[in-house]
Write a protein that holds these residues in place. Structure first.
Motif, PDB file in Angstrom:
ATOM      1  N   SER A   1      -6.825  -2.749 -50.332  1.00  0.00           N
ATOM      2  CA  SER A   1      -7.660  -2.862 -49.341  1.00  0.00           C
ATOM      3  C   SER A   1      -7.400  -3.512 -48.408  1.00  0.00           C
ATOM      4  CB  SER A   1      -9.156  -2.020 -49.371  1.00  0.00           C
ATOM      5  OG  SER A   1      -8.463  -0.782 -50.054  1.00  0.00           O
ATOM      6  N   TYR A   2      -8.107  -5.031 -49.116  1.00  0.00           N
ATOM      7  CA  TYR A   2      -8.127  -6.163 -48.205  1.00  0.00           C
ATOM      8  C   TYR A   2      -6.969  -6.605 -47.345  1.00  0.00           C
ATOM      9  CZ  TYR A   2     -12.874  -6.751 -51.300  1.00  0.00           C
ATOM     10  OH  TYR A   2     -14.095  -6.981 -51.334  1.00  0.00           O
ATOM     11  N   LEU A   3      -6.536  -6.314 -48.570  1.00  0.00           N
ATOM     12  CA  LEU A   3      -4.509  -7.120 -48.216  1.00  0.00           C
ATOM     13  C   LEU A   3      -3.672  -6.006 -46.668  1.00  0.00           C
ATOM     14  CD1 LEU A   3      -2.177  -9.096 -48.751  1.00  0.00           C
ATOM     15  CD2 LEU A   3      -1.212  -6.868 -50.422  1.00  0.00           C
ATOM     16  N   HIS A   4      -4.407  -4.956 -46.393  1.00  0.00           N
ATOM     17  CA  HIS A   4      -4.015  -4.074 -45.348  1.00  0.00           C
ATOM     18  C   HIS A   4      -5.135  -4.735 -44.528  1.00  0.00           C
ATOM     19  CE1 HIS A   4      -4.945  -0.516 -43.382  1.00  0.00           C
ATOM     20  NE2 HIS A   4      -3.366   0.202 -43.688  1.00  0.00           N
ATOM     21  N   GLY A   5      -6.264  -4.542 -44.676  1.00  0.00           N
ATOM     22  CA  GLY A   5      -6.642  -5.126 -43.363  1.00  0.00           C
ATOM     23  C   GLY A   5      -5.654  -6.969 -42.902  1.00  0.00           C
TER      24      GLY A   5
ATOM     25  N   LEU B   1      -1.957  -3.764 -42.144  1.00  0.00           N
ATOM     26  CA  LEU B   1      -0.743  -2.814 -41.958  1.00  0.00           C
ATOM     27  C   LEU B   1      -1.077  -1.198 -41.396  1.00  0.00           C
ATOM     28  CD1 LEU B   1      -0.325  -3.302 -46.290  1.00  0.00           C
ATOM     29  CD2 LEU B   1       0.763  -3.918 -44.293  1.00  0.00           C
ATOM     30  N   PRO B   2      -0.363  -0.955 -40.889  1.00  0.00           N
ATOM     31  CA  PRO B   2      -0.901   0.776 -40.463  1.00  0.00           C
ATOM     32  C   PRO B   2      -1.893   1.174 -41.013  1.00  0.00           C
ATOM     33  CG  PRO B   2       1.742   0.986 -40.958  1.00  0.00           C
ATOM     34  CD  PRO B   2       1.402  -0.969 -41.556  1.00  0.00           C
ATOM     35  N   SER B   3      -2.063   2.481 -40.094  1.00  0.00           N
ATOM     36  CA  SER B   3      -3.026   3.297 -40.905  1.00  0.00           C
ATOM     37  C   SER B   3      -2.655   4.868 -41.856  1.00  0.00           C
ATOM     38  CB  SER B   3      -4.667   4.129 -40.224  1.00  0.00           C
ATOM     39  OG  SER B   3      -4.142   4.512 -38.789  1.00  0.00           O
ATOM     40  N   ALA B   4      -1.731   5.225 -41.618  1.00  0.00           N
ATOM     41  CA  ALA B   4      -0.738   5.886 -42.090  1.00  0.00           C
ATOM     42  C   ALA B   4       0.388   4.980 -43.002  1.00  0.00           C
ATOM     43  CB  ALA B   4       0.055   6.574 -41.368  1.00  0.00           C
ATOM     44  N   CYS B   5       0.014   4.517 -44.055  1.00  0.00           N
ATOM     45  CA  CYS B   5       0.476   3.702 -45.287  1.00  0.00           C
ATOM     46  C   CYS B   5      -0.356   4.132 -46.787  1.00  0.00           C
ATOM     47  CB  CYS B   5      -0.113   2.322 -44.825  1.00  0.00           C
ATOM     48  SG  CYS B   5       0.825   1.282 -45.847  1.00  0.00           S
TER      49      CYS B   5
END
Ligand code: CAA
Length: 424
Positions: free
Chosen positions: A112-116, A120-124
């Motif tokens: 989740s940290y990496l996503h932010g 990264l896109p929300s549809a991931c």
């Protein structure tokens, strides 16, 4: 065995049961902390001959994390470099799995940290996997199945293996520490390594060879028993892989999980024995088929989930051109235990692609720590996650931080005990 080394990628006879698509590792990159310890210095401080660590264990340097470097920052940096090496944007990622056994929170995943931090896109689909050093492989094989099943719909998967390997100072495990992350982009028509979906040899059993209770920062290990468990798991996984493999084409190289170089050597010896080779032939085979994969790991140490993939990176960095079109083996081991043996084919584009991984500069841009400084860092490890943030007003990780050309730093926790990451 027939020597079918002339077959071309993707047209080979073993597409696997799950898909006939060409699926595999398109790009790879790694990140390490900015400091390391020379094992010769550590040996002197511990009163053992340096040859025990350097030849006996096969480790020359081990990476050591500073308080502002953690599995999130290492993962983010490795992933950022991987996307750059692949020439892909975060928008193209549909699945992001982080394998780690040194997560920063019991609930909130590193992914989740990496996503932010990456944007990264929300549809991931984003999640974290844990099974000791096997967690990254669990992610990789999930991603291969995701692509083979058609769920990707043109997108790619990002797999990141990130860990800080710690044993208590003065224990037998101390010289086998390390820290770092390896990120891999998994896609159709990969430029580095085409994998064989559906054809993997698994081995699992419940053993107490290595563990880390919830209240501990340092791992506990039954060292010699862990070596035995690793070798038993290799024998089981390799036998299962041989049973399933539809191709008799030989493996010209094999990358093993590398807690330390000597372990990979023992693993290869065991496999050669299983193949009916003499000890002398096994030694020769090790020098050709395994040694190039141990060069980068010998300068970093054990990075747990990423160790196998750092070995793969090392092999491709040194030999991708000569291995073009050839089939190689991979063995992943996670204490506890779970293991998997599988194979892939080096793509003709691998040499050009691995040249973008920045291997030499990543290792050269580090500084050597004196042993007293290393010991001081280790003393403070236990408190590092409770350190108050120096910049409580800084934006928390999330979409606010776009992907930038600098690695983030762990900046402590805020007054609600949330981790704060800032860009250096
Ligand atoms: N010169 C050259 N070699 C020397 C030497 C000298 N002066 N002195 C000793 N050696 C050799 C020994 O002969 C031995 O080699 P062999 O294994 O080929 O016989 C080697 O150096 C290591 O010596 P010891 O076995 O005496 O070392 P040790 O008992 O102090 O510790 C260890 C070794 C058990 C691996 C320990 O470092 C440890 O517990 N490490 C952590 C656990 C680990 O990594 N396990 C691996 C399998 S589990 C796994 O893979 C998961 C994971 O990532 C943790």
């Amino acid at each position: 065995m027939t020597n079918d080394q002339t077959s071309t990628p993707s047209s080979s006879s073993s597409p696997g049961t799950a898909s006939h698509r060409s699926i595999g590792i398109d790009a790879i990159a790694f990140a390490v902390p900015r400091a390391y310890v020379e094992l010769a210095d550590l040996a002197a401080a511990r009163g053992v001959p340096p040859t025990k660590y350097i030849q006996g264990l096969g480790v020359v340097q081990m990476a050591v994390a500073h308080p502002d470097e953690d599995p999130v920052t290492l993962a983010t940096e490795a992933a950022r470099r991987c996307l750059m090496a692949a020439g892909r944007s975060p928008a193209e990622i549909g699945l992001c799995i982080v394998g780690t056994e040194t997560a920063v929170d019991h609930s909130k995943p590193v992914s989740s940290y990496l996503h932010g931090l990456l944007g990264l896109p929300s549809a991931c689909r984003v999640f974290e996997t844990k099974h000791a050093c096997f967690g990254g492989t669990a992610g990789l094989l999930n991603a291969v199945d995701w692509l083979a099943a058609g769920s990707a719909r043109g997108r790619c998967a990002l797999i990141v293996c990130t860990d800080i390997a710690r044993y208590s100072v003065g224990t037998a495990g101390e010289p086998t520490q390390g820290a770092g992350a390896v990120a891999m982009l998994i896609s159709e028509n990969p430029r580095l390594l085409e994998l064989e979906p559906g054809i993997t040899g698994c081995f699992s059993q419940n053993v107490h060879d290595f563990w880390r209770p919830l209240y501990r920062k340092d791992a506990l290990v039954d060292g010699q028993f862990s070596v035995q468990c690793y070798l038993d798991a290799l024998a089981g996984a390799y036998a299962e892989w041989q049973r399933l493999s539809e191709s008799s084409e030989p493996l010209v190289r094999t990358c093993y999980h590398v807690p330390y170089g000597k372990m990979a050597r023992k693993a290869h010896q065991r496999r050669c024995q299983l193949d009916g080779m003499t000890d002398e032939a096994a030694d020769k085979s090790f020098a050709v088929e395994v040694e190039p994969s141990l060069r980068v790991p010998s300068q970093v140490g054990n990075i747990y989930t990423g160790s196998l993939y750092l070995a793969l990176l090392s092999l491709l960095y040194h030999q991708a051109a000569e291995l073009s079109g050839k089939r190689i083996g991979l063995f992943s081991y996670g204490s506890g235990c779970a293991a998997e043996f599988f194979a892939g084919r080096v793509m003709p584009t691998a040499a050009a692609q691995i040249a973008r991984a920045g291997v030499d500069t990543t290792l050269a841009n580090r500084h050597r720590l004196d042993i007293p400084v290393y010991e001081e860092l280790r003393k403070n490890d236990i408190h590092v996650d409770q350190r108050p943030s120096e910049m409580p007003s800084a934006a928390e990780t999330g979409a606010a931080l776009a992907m930038v050309d600098r690695s983030p730093r762990f900046n402590g926790i805020d007054n609600q005990e949330r981790r704060i990451y800032t860009v250096a």
